[in-house]
Design an enzyme around this catalytic site. Structure first.
Site, PDB file in Angstrom:
ATOM      1  N   THR A  94       3.812   5.101  15.597  1.00  0.00           N
ATOM      2  CA  THR A  94       3.732   6.551  15.812  1.00  0.00           C
ATOM      3  C   THR A  94       3.341   6.865  17.247  1.00  0.00           C
ATOM      4  O   THR A  94       3.890   7.778  17.868  1.00  0.00           O
ATOM      5  CB  THR A  94       2.711   7.168  14.842  1.00  0.00           C
ATOM      6  OG1 THR A  94       3.124   6.906  13.500  1.00  0.00           O
ATOM      7  CG2 THR A  94       2.604   8.671  15.060  1.00  0.00           C
ATOM      8  N   LYS A 116      -4.292  -3.075   9.935  1.00  0.00           N
ATOM      9  CA  LYS A 116      -3.040  -2.823  10.649  1.00  0.00           C
ATOM     10  C   LYS A 116      -2.792  -3.929  11.668  1.00  0.00           C
ATOM     11  O   LYS A 116      -3.665  -4.264  12.470  1.00  0.00           O
ATOM     12  CB  LYS A 116      -3.062  -1.454  11.335  1.00  0.00           C
ATOM     13  CG  LYS A 116      -1.721  -1.072  11.948  1.00  0.00           C
ATOM     14  CD  LYS A 116      -1.688   0.392  12.343  1.00  0.00           C
ATOM     15  CE  LYS A 116      -0.363   0.762  12.977  1.00  0.00           C
ATOM     16  NZ  LYS A 116       0.795   0.560  12.069  1.00  0.00           N
ATOM     17  N   GLY A 133      10.482   2.991   7.004  1.00  0.00           N
ATOM     18  CA  GLY A 133       9.189   3.412   7.524  1.00  0.00           C
ATOM     19  C   GLY A 133       8.395   2.257   8.093  1.00  0.00           C
ATOM     20  O   GLY A 133       7.231   2.417   8.467  1.00  0.00           O
ATOM     21  N   THR A 134       9.004   1.094   8.162  1.00  0.00           N
ATOM     22  CA  THR A 134       8.342  -0.101   8.694  1.00  0.00           C
ATOM     23  C   THR A 134       8.031   0.072  10.179  1.00  0.00           C
ATOM     24  O   THR A 134       8.872   0.552  10.936  1.00  0.00           O
ATOM     25  CB  THR A 134       9.246  -1.329   8.508  1.00  0.00           C
ATOM     26  OG1 THR A 134       9.580  -1.453   7.127  1.00  0.00           O
ATOM     27  CG2 THR A 134       8.566  -2.591   8.989  1.00  0.00           C
ATOM     28  N   HIS A 137      -6.507   3.243  13.524  1.00  0.00           N
ATOM     29  CA  HIS A 137      -6.032   2.865  12.193  1.00  0.00           C
ATOM     30  C   HIS A 137      -7.017   1.900  11.540  1.00  0.00           C
ATOM     31  O   HIS A 137      -7.924   1.378  12.189  1.00  0.00           O
ATOM     32  CB  HIS A 137      -4.647   2.218  12.266  1.00  0.00           C
ATOM     33  CG  HIS A 137      -3.539   3.195  12.476  1.00  0.00           C
ATOM     34  ND1 HIS A 137      -3.178   3.659  13.730  1.00  0.00           N
ATOM     35  CD2 HIS A 137      -2.715   3.823  11.593  1.00  0.00           C
ATOM     36  CE1 HIS A 137      -2.167   4.520  13.606  1.00  0.00           C
ATOM     37  NE2 HIS A 137      -1.869   4.633  12.327  1.00  0.00           N
ATOM     38  N   HIS A 138      -6.782   1.651  10.262  1.00  0.00           N
ATOM     39  CA  HIS A 138      -7.613   0.758   9.457  1.00  0.00           C
ATOM     40  C   HIS A 138      -7.595  -0.675   9.997  1.00  0.00           C
ATOM     41  O   HIS A 138      -6.725  -1.050  10.782  1.00  0.00           O
ATOM     42  CB  HIS A 138      -7.124   0.769   8.008  1.00  0.00           C
ATOM     43  CG  HIS A 138      -5.665   0.459   7.877  1.00  0.00           C
ATOM     44  ND1 HIS A 138      -5.171  -0.822   7.792  1.00  0.00           N
ATOM     45  CD2 HIS A 138      -4.581   1.280   7.857  1.00  0.00           C
ATOM     46  CE1 HIS A 138      -3.870  -0.788   7.703  1.00  0.00           C
ATOM     47  NE2 HIS A 138      -3.469   0.478   7.742  1.00  0.00           N
ATOM     48  N   ARG A 195       0.821  -1.212   0.000  1.00  0.00           N
ATOM     49  CA  ARG A 195       0.000   0.000   0.000  1.00  0.00           C
ATOM     50  C   ARG A 195       0.855   1.262   0.000  1.00  0.00           C
ATOM     51  O   ARG A 195       0.605   2.201  -0.762  1.00  0.00           O
ATOM     52  CB  ARG A 195      -0.955  -0.020   1.209  1.00  0.00           C
ATOM     53  CG  ARG A 195      -2.124  -0.979   1.046  1.00  0.00           C
ATOM     54  CD  ARG A 195      -3.126  -0.824   2.169  1.00  0.00           C
ATOM     55  NE  ARG A 195      -2.607  -1.342   3.427  1.00  0.00           N
ATOM     56  CZ  ARG A 195      -2.794  -2.579   3.857  1.00  0.00           C
ATOM     57  NH1 ARG A 195      -3.463  -3.439   3.116  1.00  0.00           N
ATOM     58  NH2 ARG A 195      -2.320  -2.979   5.017  1.00  0.00           N
ATOM     59  N   MET A 196       1.878   1.290   0.861  1.00  0.00           N
ATOM     60  CA  MET A 196       2.744   2.464   0.890  1.00  0.00           C
ATOM     61  C   MET A 196       3.627   2.519  -0.346  1.00  0.00           C
ATOM     62  O   MET A 196       3.912   3.600  -0.872  1.00  0.00           O
ATOM     63  CB  MET A 196       3.592   2.471   2.156  1.00  0.00           C
ATOM     64  CG  MET A 196       2.919   3.124   3.347  1.00  0.00           C
ATOM     65  SD  MET A 196       2.381   4.833   3.038  1.00  0.00           S
ATOM     66  CE  MET A 196       3.931   5.624   2.593  1.00  0.00           C
TER      67      MET A 196
END
Length: 229
Positions: free
Chosen positions: A130, A123, A61-62, A119-120, A11-12
């Site tokens: 974060t 996840k 970013g993992t 979150h969705h 997705r990312m």
């Protein structure tokens, strides 16, 4: 600038590809200026090996990484530039700074901190990277390590002095919501960020990649990207 994606079909990965095309940045498999990894914790070692063998900066970013992964990244940062970002949003980078400043000013004697994130439904880790990152910012501001309360359930759960509580909500297509509550005597301060689409993370990742291009070896964060802007 040329970038290479570890997981281009994720997705990312797809969001970054779209943002890169709009910005005129080439997405390549070989000869990249920066390697970008938004995959899974199990793939991190291979990403680091690829960065080291090609002498290419690495943006990670993992989420869901543990202390062992962090040590791998810090070890590699002596040879190549490494930027670890549990969230690449520029807005979250600013939120992190505000949380640290607020925690420093308010202290822990009369002000409690609770962090709530949503979150969705897909996840897989909780609390989000974060949320934990924001908690660490609060600890830095207070100048002390905190006991983390990772979701309350049961009885006899009276709050410990100085602890930081986390709550996670999962469902729908939420890109990412984060609220940091500073709960004081007869007043509350709430610092919030709302992500409306993954495109903000993609744009932030490209900003981080620009920062990393040609950068000397070291261990960097999104705060460095903001400071260099």
């Amino acid at each position: 600038m040329k970038i290479a994606l570890i997981a281009p079909d994720g997705r990312m990965g797809q969001a970054i590809t779209t943002a890169a095309e709009a910005a005129g940045i080439a997405v390549v498999e070989e000869g990249a200026d920066v390697l970008i990894d938004f995959s899974a914790p199990d793939a991190l070692r291979a990403s680091i090996d690829r960065a080291l063998s090609g002498n290419v900066p690495l943006l990670v970013g993992t989420t869901g990484l543990d202390e062992g992964h962090d040590q791998l990244l810090r070890d590699a940062s002596s040879d190549v530039a490494i930027l670890k970002a549990p969230n690449t949003s520029l807005g979250v980078a600013l939120l992190t700074d505000l949380v640290e400043r607020a925690a420093r000013i308010l202290g822990s004697e009369e002000w409690d901190i609770e962090i709530v994130e949503a979150h969705h439904r897909h996840k897989a880790d909780a609390p989000s990277g974060t949320a934990l990152h924001l908690g660490l910012a609060a600890e830095r501001g207070r100048g002390e390590d905190a006991h983390d309360e990772l979701g309350r359930c049961g009885t006899g759960l009276k709050r410990e002095a100085g602890e930081i509580g986390y709550a996670a909500v999962r469902g729908g297509t939420v890109a990412g919501d984060h609220d940091v509550f500073f709960l004081g005597p007869e007043e509350r301060l709430i610092l919030s960020h709302r992500a409306e689409s993954r495109s903000i993370f993609a744009r932030g990742a490209l900003a981080a990649a620009r920062f990393l291009k040609g950068r000397e070896p070291g261990f960097y964060s999104m705060a460095d990207v903001i400071d260099a802007s």
